[in-house]
Design an enzyme around this catalytic site. Structure first.
Site, PDB file in Angstrom:
ATOM      1  N   LYS A 126      31.223  84.001   1.790  1.00  0.00           N
ATOM      2  CA  LYS A 126      29.485  83.935   0.073  1.00  0.00           C
ATOM      3  C   LYS A 126      28.193  84.181   0.560  1.00  0.00           C
ATOM      4  CE  LYS A 126      27.275  80.802  -0.884  1.00  0.00           C
ATOM      5  NZ  LYS A 126      25.844  80.979  -1.794  1.00  0.00           N
ATOM      6  N   ASN A 127      27.848  84.602   1.944  1.00  0.00           N
ATOM      7  CA  ASN A 127      26.265  84.418   1.721  1.00  0.00           C
ATOM      8  C   ASN A 127      26.798  86.462   2.162  1.00  0.00           C
ATOM      9  OD1 ASN A 127      26.000  82.399   1.355  1.00  0.00           O
ATOM     10  ND2 ASN A 127      25.133  81.923   2.909  1.00  0.00           N
TER      11      ASN A 127
ATOM     12  N   ASP B 205      23.214  75.360   6.786  1.00  0.00           N
ATOM     13  CA  ASP B 205      24.153  75.190   6.307  1.00  0.00           C
ATOM     14  C   ASP B 205      25.084  74.506   6.477  1.00  0.00           C
ATOM     15  OD1 ASP B 205      23.029  76.810   4.448  1.00  0.00           O
ATOM     16  OD2 ASP B 205      24.353  78.054   3.743  1.00  0.00           O
TER      17      ASP B 205
ATOM     18  N   ARG C 250      20.805  82.537  -6.213  1.00  0.00           N
ATOM     19  CA  ARG C 250      19.569  82.133  -5.760  1.00  0.00           C
ATOM     20  C   ARG C 250      20.358  84.516  -5.436  1.00  0.00           C
ATOM     21  NH1 ARG C 250      14.420  81.364  -3.267  1.00  0.00           N
ATOM     22  NH2 ARG C 250      14.063  82.886  -1.732  1.00  0.00           N
TER      23      ARG C 250
ATOM     24  N   ASP D 111      15.495  75.148  -6.303  1.00  0.00           N
ATOM     25  CA  ASP D 111      16.840  74.961  -5.558  1.00  0.00           C
ATOM     26  C   ASP D 111      16.559  73.367  -4.847  1.00  0.00           C
ATOM     27  OD1 ASP D 111      18.219  75.173  -3.916  1.00  0.00           O
ATOM     28  OD2 ASP D 111      18.832  77.402  -4.471  1.00  0.00           O
TER      29      ASP D 111
END
Ligand code: UD1
Length: 426
Positions: free
Chosen positions: A29-30, A314, A101, A125
């Site tokens: 994802k990142n 994470d 974000r 956030d």
């Protein structure tokens, strides 16, 4: 990101699972979101493969469409094609940026391509304040005029950007990416010191190199970028998601299970896998990934989260979950996002013995957790609570399922394939 909760958007988790079997890891994802944003740097058709089926990819596709690109997402093939116009528009609106974000990653490419950008500030956030000061300072050092007006970052570089020597106070992933994607088309050489070394940053750099950029030092604290006049579109495969890999690795240890994780790179997770070995897991690398198995109650272990190659923030919810049912006491120190311990309040509702003091969370391991309704506050907290619920007595309802969809494709199905009783209640 802050979003309204959807009533009834829950996961129902039956406790008492020992996860066993095989899972395949999706693209990161990142990484993919940054690759999609960076496609803006070259007019024409860029194609990305190994694209995960997650909600954030759809949001980025929508954002790029609004900037004038033609985006085709083929979920079955895990591919996205982005056709970038000669002149993209340069304004990223709040309604999309607030949802994700990573939208802020269009800032660097838009200033570089259009000489201007207006990007909404992403706002608060649930995991911390997450400033943009390093992004802005970097662009200003490259000659952009940047101001903050009506909730937007407005950056202008009418005569283009120039190379600069930039030093980050903290090796921020997002700032490294925005500076790198701006510098590739700047005039002259940019030297970025104390740069982030995350595999996602390296993936983005390699993507830019395949577009014709001149970059050295990826994966080290000093990245040197020689600006080029233009870039060309490319085809690129997204790296595997190391956080999803880590999630399955901890899930195996927490549930005293045995999971073979395919399509991932153990080398991106050296520190977390070492920690699992210290907790008593048997970790073996396989030809296409890693196998994690735990045959007894884990031992509690101390961890400090740090920028890569340190233990990733994470994965912090998973280590705290493991410590809460482990043998012994342990301290987890959070050095990256100050509010990430919000997750602990929900874990307490499952009966965990955790005490938070500033940046530290001290756990005293107990035998098992006890089911209760809980709320996911972000992607990783959500996945952490589902895994905690797997080792809780009874049935746990985890509210805020949309957070989990942002990072984990078909999470309930994957858990069922490993023998758990988990359903998505819409
Ligand atoms: C990215 C990841 C996130 C991961 C994090 C750290 C995405 C969409 N998110 O977030 O999942 O947890 O990297 O690996 O890719 N900071 C400032 N000013 C800035 C920039 C950052 O003070 O201009 C601070 C932040 O508040 C935070 C720390 O630096 O305390 C790290 O932030 P950063 O590495 O930028 O994380 P993100 O890129 O937001």
């Amino acid at each position: 990101m802050a979003q309204p909760a959807h009533e009834g958007d829950r996961f129902r988790v039956v406790g008492g699972a020992h996860l066993q079997g095989d899972v395949r890891v999706c693209g990161a994802k990142n990484s993919v979101l940054k690759l999609m944003a960076a496609a803006l740097l070259a007019p024409g058709l860029t194609r990305l493969t190994n694209v995960p089926d997650i909600a954030d990819v759809k949001i980025m596709a929508e954002l790029l469409t609004r900037l004038g690109c033609k985006v085709e997402l083929d979920i079955k093939k895990s591919e996205v094609s982005i056709n970038v116009p000669e002149k993209p528009s340069h304004r990223a609106e709040y309604d999309l940026v607030r949802k994700m974000r990573a939208s802020i990653n269009v800032l660097g490419p838009l200033v570089a391509r259009c000489g201007e950008a207006e990007v909404a500030l992403p706002g608060g956030d649930a995991i911390g304040s997450r400033g943009l000061d390093y992004h802005i300072k970097g662009l200003m050092e490259m000659g952009a005029k940047v101001r903050n007006e009506h909730g937007y970052v407005i950056a202008k570089a009418e005569n283009g950007l120039h190379g600069a020597e930039i030093s980050l106070d903290f090796p921020s992933v997002g700032a490294t990416e925005n500076i790198m994607t701006a510098a590739v088309l700047a005039q002259g050489i940019t030297i970025l010191d104390n740069a982030a070394r995350e595999p996602d940053v390296v993936d983005l750099g390699e993507f830019l190199i395949s577009m014709g950029a001149d970059i050295e030092g990826l994966g080290t604290p000093t990245i040197t970028i020689r600006g080029v006049a233009s870039l060309k579109p490319t085809i690129h495969a997204t790296i595997p998601d190391r956080i999803v890999t880590g999630t399955w690795a901890f899930a195996a240890a927490i549930t005293q299970g045995d999971i073979r994780i395919h399509g991932c790179r153990a080398s991106d997770l050296e520190v977390p896998l070492e920690k699992l070995v210290s907790a008593g897991a048997v970790v073996t690398t396989t030809n296409d990934g890693v196998r994690v198995r735990m045959e007894h109650r884990p031992k509690a272990i101390d961890v400090s989260t740090l920028p890569y190659p340190g233990f990733p923030t994470d994965l912090q919810p998973f280590i705290i979950t493991m410590n809460s049912i482990a043998d012994g006491d342990a301290i987890v120190t959070e050095n990256v996002f100050e509010s990430r311990f919000i997750f602990v309040n929900e874990l307490l509702r499952l009966g965990a013995n955790v005490r938070v003091d500033g940046h530290h969370a001290a756990t005293r391991g107990i035998d098992h957790l006890s089911s209760a309704p809980v709320v996911a506050t972000d992607i990783r907290a959500g996945a952490g609570l589902i895994i905690a619920a797997l080792v809780a007595d009874g049935i746990t309802m985890v509210e805020g399922g949309f957070h989990i969809d942002r990072g984990y494709p078909n999470f309930a199905e994957q858990l069922r394939s490993l023998g758990a009783d988990v359903t998505r209640v819409e």
